[in-house]
Design a protein around this motif. Sequence first.
Motif, PDB file in Angstrom:
ATOM      1  N   ALA A 422       0.830  -1.206   0.000  1.00 51.81           N
ATOM      2  CA  ALA A 422       0.000   0.000   0.000  1.00 51.81           C
ATOM      3  C   ALA A 422       0.862   1.253   0.000  1.00 51.81           C
ATOM      4  O   ALA A 422       0.579   2.221  -0.723  1.00 51.81           O
ATOM      5  CB  ALA A 422      -0.934  -0.007   1.214  1.00 51.81           C
ATOM      6  N   LEU A 423       1.917   1.248   0.803  1.00 52.27           N
ATOM      7  CA  LEU A 423       2.797   2.414   0.879  1.00 52.27           C
ATOM      8  C   LEU A 423       3.514   2.658  -0.445  1.00 52.27           C
ATOM      9  O   LEU A 423       3.544   3.787  -0.960  1.00 52.27           O
ATOM     10  CB  LEU A 423       3.818   2.212   2.004  1.00 52.27           C
ATOM     11  N   ALA A 424       4.077   1.585  -1.022  1.00 53.25           N
ATOM     12  CA  ALA A 424       4.843   1.730  -2.262  1.00 53.25           C
ATOM     13  C   ALA A 424       3.955   2.184  -3.417  1.00 53.25           C
ATOM     14  O   ALA A 424       4.313   3.099  -4.173  1.00 53.25           O
ATOM     15  CB  ALA A 424       5.525   0.408  -2.606  1.00 53.25           C
ATOM     16  N   THR A 425       2.801   1.552  -3.560  1.00 52.53           N
ATOM     17  CA  THR A 425       1.918   1.926  -4.676  1.00 52.53           C
ATOM     18  C   THR A 425       1.280   3.288  -4.443  1.00 52.53           C
ATOM     19  O   THR A 425       1.028   4.031  -5.395  1.00 52.53           O
ATOM     20  CB  THR A 425       0.831   0.865  -4.890  1.00 52.53           C
ATOM     21  N   GLY A 426       1.017   3.649  -3.184  1.00 51.47           N
ATOM     22  CA  GLY A 426       0.469   4.972  -2.894  1.00 51.47           C
ATOM     23  C   GLY A 426       1.436   6.074  -3.270  1.00 51.47           C
ATOM     24  O   GLY A 426       1.042   7.094  -3.856  1.00 51.47           O
ATOM     25  N   ILE A 427       2.708   5.889  -2.928  1.00 54.29           N
ATOM     26  CA  ILE A 427       3.726   6.868  -3.318  1.00 54.29           C
ATOM     27  C   ILE A 427       3.809   6.963  -4.839  1.00 54.29           C
ATOM     28  O   ILE A 427       3.914   8.055  -5.410  1.00 54.29           O
ATOM     29  CB  ILE A 427       5.090   6.486  -2.710  1.00 54.29           C
ATOM     30  N   THR A 428       3.724   5.803  -5.503  1.00 49.63           N
ATOM     31  CA  THR A 428       3.807   5.781  -6.966  1.00 49.63           C
ATOM     32  C   THR A 428       2.639   6.530  -7.602  1.00 49.63           C
ATOM     33  O   THR A 428       2.811   7.226  -8.608  1.00 49.63           O
ATOM     34  CB  THR A 428       3.856   4.329  -7.477  1.00 49.63           C
ATOM     35  N   VAL A 429       1.443   6.392  -7.021  1.00 50.20           N
ATOM     36  CA  VAL A 429       0.286   7.139  -7.546  1.00 50.20           C
ATOM     37  C   VAL A 429       0.585   8.633  -7.533  1.00 50.20           C
ATOM     38  O   VAL A 429       0.354   9.347  -8.516  1.00 50.20           O
ATOM     39  CB  VAL A 429      -0.982   6.848  -6.710  1.00 50.20           C
ATOM     40  N   GLY A 430       1.107   9.114  -6.415  1.00 48.94           N
ATOM     41  CA  GLY A 430       1.431  10.528  -6.321  1.00 48.94           C
ATOM     42  C   GLY A 430       2.479  10.961  -7.331  1.00 48.94           C
ATOM     43  O   GLY A 430       2.340  12.002  -7.986  1.00 48.94           O
ATOM     44  N   VAL A 431       3.523  10.153  -7.469  1.00 46.38           N
ATOM     45  CA  VAL A 431       4.593  10.478  -8.419  1.00 46.38           C
ATOM     46  C   VAL A 431       4.052  10.518  -9.843  1.00 46.38           C
ATOM     47  O   VAL A 431       4.321  11.464 -10.610  1.00 46.38           O
ATOM     48  CB  VAL A 431       5.747   9.460  -8.304  1.00 46.38           C
ATOM     49  N   VAL A 432       3.284   9.483 -10.222  1.00 51.73           N
ATOM     50  CA  VAL A 432       2.759   9.406 -11.588  1.00 51.73           C
ATOM     51  C   VAL A 432       1.801  10.561 -11.855  1.00 51.73           C
ATOM     52  O   VAL A 432       1.832  11.190 -12.916  1.00 51.73           O
ATOM     53  CB  VAL A 432       2.066   8.045 -11.819  1.00 51.73           C
ATOM     54  N   LEU A 433       0.936  10.857 -10.888  1.00 52.38           N
ATOM     55  CA  LEU A 433      -0.043  11.924 -11.086  1.00 52.38           C
ATOM     56  C   LEU A 433       0.646  13.273 -11.277  1.00 52.38           C
ATOM     57  O   LEU A 433       0.309  14.042 -12.185  1.00 52.38           O
ATOM     58  CB  LEU A 433      -0.997  11.984  -9.891  1.00 52.38           C
ATOM     59  N   ILE A 434       1.635  13.565 -10.426  1.00 51.03           N
ATOM     60  CA  ILE A 434       2.340  14.840 -10.535  1.00 51.03           C
ATOM     61  C   ILE A 434       3.155  14.911 -11.829  1.00 51.03           C
ATOM     62  O   ILE A 434       3.139  15.914 -12.554  1.00 51.03           O
ATOM     63  CB  ILE A 434       3.250  15.055  -9.311  1.00 51.03           C
ATOM     64  N   ALA A 435       3.862  13.806 -12.132  1.00 61.69           N
ATOM     65  CA  ALA A 435       4.746  13.801 -13.296  1.00 61.69           C
ATOM     66  C   ALA A 435       3.976  13.874 -14.609  1.00 61.69           C
ATOM     67  O   ALA A 435       4.450  14.448 -15.591  1.00 61.69           O
ATOM     68  CB  ALA A 435       5.626  12.553 -13.271  1.00 61.69           C
ATOM     69  N   LYS A 436       2.776  13.299 -14.632  1.00 58.12           N
ATOM     70  CA  LYS A 436       2.028  13.207 -15.888  1.00 58.12           C
ATOM     71  C   LYS A 436       0.826  14.145 -15.956  1.00 58.12           C
ATOM     72  O   LYS A 436       0.070  14.110 -16.931  1.00 58.12           O
ATOM     73  CB  LYS A 436       1.532  11.759 -16.081  1.00 58.12           C
ATOM     74  N   PHE A 437       0.646  14.959 -14.910  1.00 63.84           N
ATOM     75  CA  PHE A 437      -0.586  15.755 -14.829  1.00 63.84           C
ATOM     76  C   PHE A 437      -0.756  16.664 -16.030  1.00 63.84           C
ATOM     77  O   PHE A 437      -1.796  16.654 -16.699  1.00 63.84           O
ATOM     78  CB  PHE A 437      -0.582  16.579 -13.540  1.00 63.84           C
ATOM     79  N   ALA A 438       0.251  17.439 -16.335  1.00 67.63           N
ATOM     80  CA  ALA A 438       0.133  18.420 -17.421  1.00 67.63           C
ATOM     81  C   ALA A 438       0.082  17.768 -18.790  1.00 67.63           C
ATOM     82  O   ALA A 438      -0.388  18.371 -19.759  1.00 67.63           O
ATOM     83  CB  ALA A 438       1.303  19.403 -17.359  1.00 67.63           C
TER      84      ALA A 438
END
Length: 623
Positions: A422-438
Amino acid sequence: MKLDWLLGKPLPSSEDSAERLGLSSGVATFGLDALSSAAYGPEAALTLLIGLGVAGSAYILPISLVILALLAIVTISYQQTILAYPNGGGSYVVASENLGAHAGLAAAAALIVDYLLDVAVGISAGVGALVSAVPALQPHMVALCLTILVLLTVVNLRGVREAGTAFVAPTYLFVGCLATVIGIGTARALAAGGHPRAIVAPPHPAAAAGALGAAGAWLLIRSFAGGCTALTGIEAVSNGVPAFRDPAPQAARRTLGVIAVILAVLLAGIAYLVKAYGIVATPPGEAGYRSVLAMVTAAVVGQSWFYYVTIASILVILALSANTAFAGFPRLCRLVAERGYLPSFFAVRGRRLVYSIGILVLAVLAGVLLVAFGGVTDRLIPLFAIGAFLAFTLSQAGMVVHWLRHREAHWRRNLAINGIGALATGITVGVVLIAKFAEGAWITAVLIPGLIVFMLRVRRQYRRIARQTEGGELSLAGLQPPVAVVPIAHWNRATQKALRFACMLSGEVHVLHIHSADDDAPAAETWQARLNAAAAASGRPAPTLTVIESPYRFVIQPIVDFIVKQEREHPGREVAVVVPEIAAKHWEHFFLHNHYATALKARLLVEGERRTVVIDVPWYVRD
């Protein structure tokens, strides 16, 4: 018979067990998405590193190692999920039962988006591989994507077992070809001290960049986010546990383990060869584009017959990778529909024991995406991975709560495994969302809440219907015959049949004709005379003919207005609208009629009051 030829003969429910999957067919059915991501995951990461030149290929190996560690965490976590939920423990079920209904809907919405993108990305990546080998096909990318989508839809409508059997050979051909390339390339690289000579040199990269700095570090983070698309599809096995032969949980866990090991070998091997041969990505969608796997294969084995076999296997496996979504999406929709959050028809199995409506809906939505994004994988990648990793996170968080509630054997170990997941995938969600948002990830971030709102509204509507229709005792007191209204356009046998039926229902029948200036002169006197003569001969009350002039040529609205008027004038009685309709025997004849009857029925169901009853009286056309 034509449908039997296309989709196969209908299967009885008793043959459900015969349709279940074993290990080899399970890998082909539920593993295609994960395995094929070895083709577009590394490419997505490398594409973002184009600006770093040759240095970009050096960074792909450490990025891939982080992704492999994440793959191991997710795989072990889902192994635990399958044990805890042997009847299908996908993110929706786990989150709903442990985190609440809204968390479950978030997981369901995330998976729906993920499965939809699985289809679009898989097919577009397959066509991209074909265009890389045959550049002349580049103008036809969208048409090729849609053709493959139609073929996949038909295969999946034929049933789970047939789809799995059809995909076994392409799956293992792809794995065998890529494993051979990795084996030969690795051996040559090791023999050359890590700097092998390419048989067909890849495009000359730009010079290595200097110190990365903050901008370069952000570029690496974005590359990691792109490469995380390689983990999509791992969820599918836990969703589809009931599709395996007994004992299903054990078969599902073995299948998931095999998929994860093969994927890890492919990702690690590709990353090593990219670094060893100094391969950089080429801009997708532009002239001269070549896929990373095409360049790796050409560098290792040259453009021999084996090169074309490998490229063909990549094309086929990428295109077929959408099958994972075709297997998982309908099952997910069935689970959500059974709890009242999606239309109930998603829970109905079709002629071949598959959830046909889910398959068709997925095909249509994926087709819209492919057309909208021009069939280019790189345009779709930014939307990808968020749904998958959000579902991963909710599933693992739900399992943490599960182990805290049910302190079974080894619960502490299992709790730690799912907690790390849960911790690893949760961090990844944040990274992917921020990195790919724009770049387009904002679409997914908006779409998932939108789906949640839609599912809540569906649930609210079903509850409203249940409250209004539940219970009550049958009462036959105070019954009165309805007021019958028969809208007719022409005097013929079809309308005469409807009139006969209306006269059986009631002694008060209104025949309604809408006349416009474009029509011939109304035959009101002739029609009324016929009605009076028929009534006199049978001893029944004569129907009343009403002709309404329509200067603007509207047909449906004047009929609806007349019926609403009858409801108001007869407050204690039902109004039965008897609609004559031509029923063609062959489907192609359907297009020969104007379908005013269908439109009228739809309008009355929406605009009519509670005392309106619509009765269809078909006239069957004989050969």
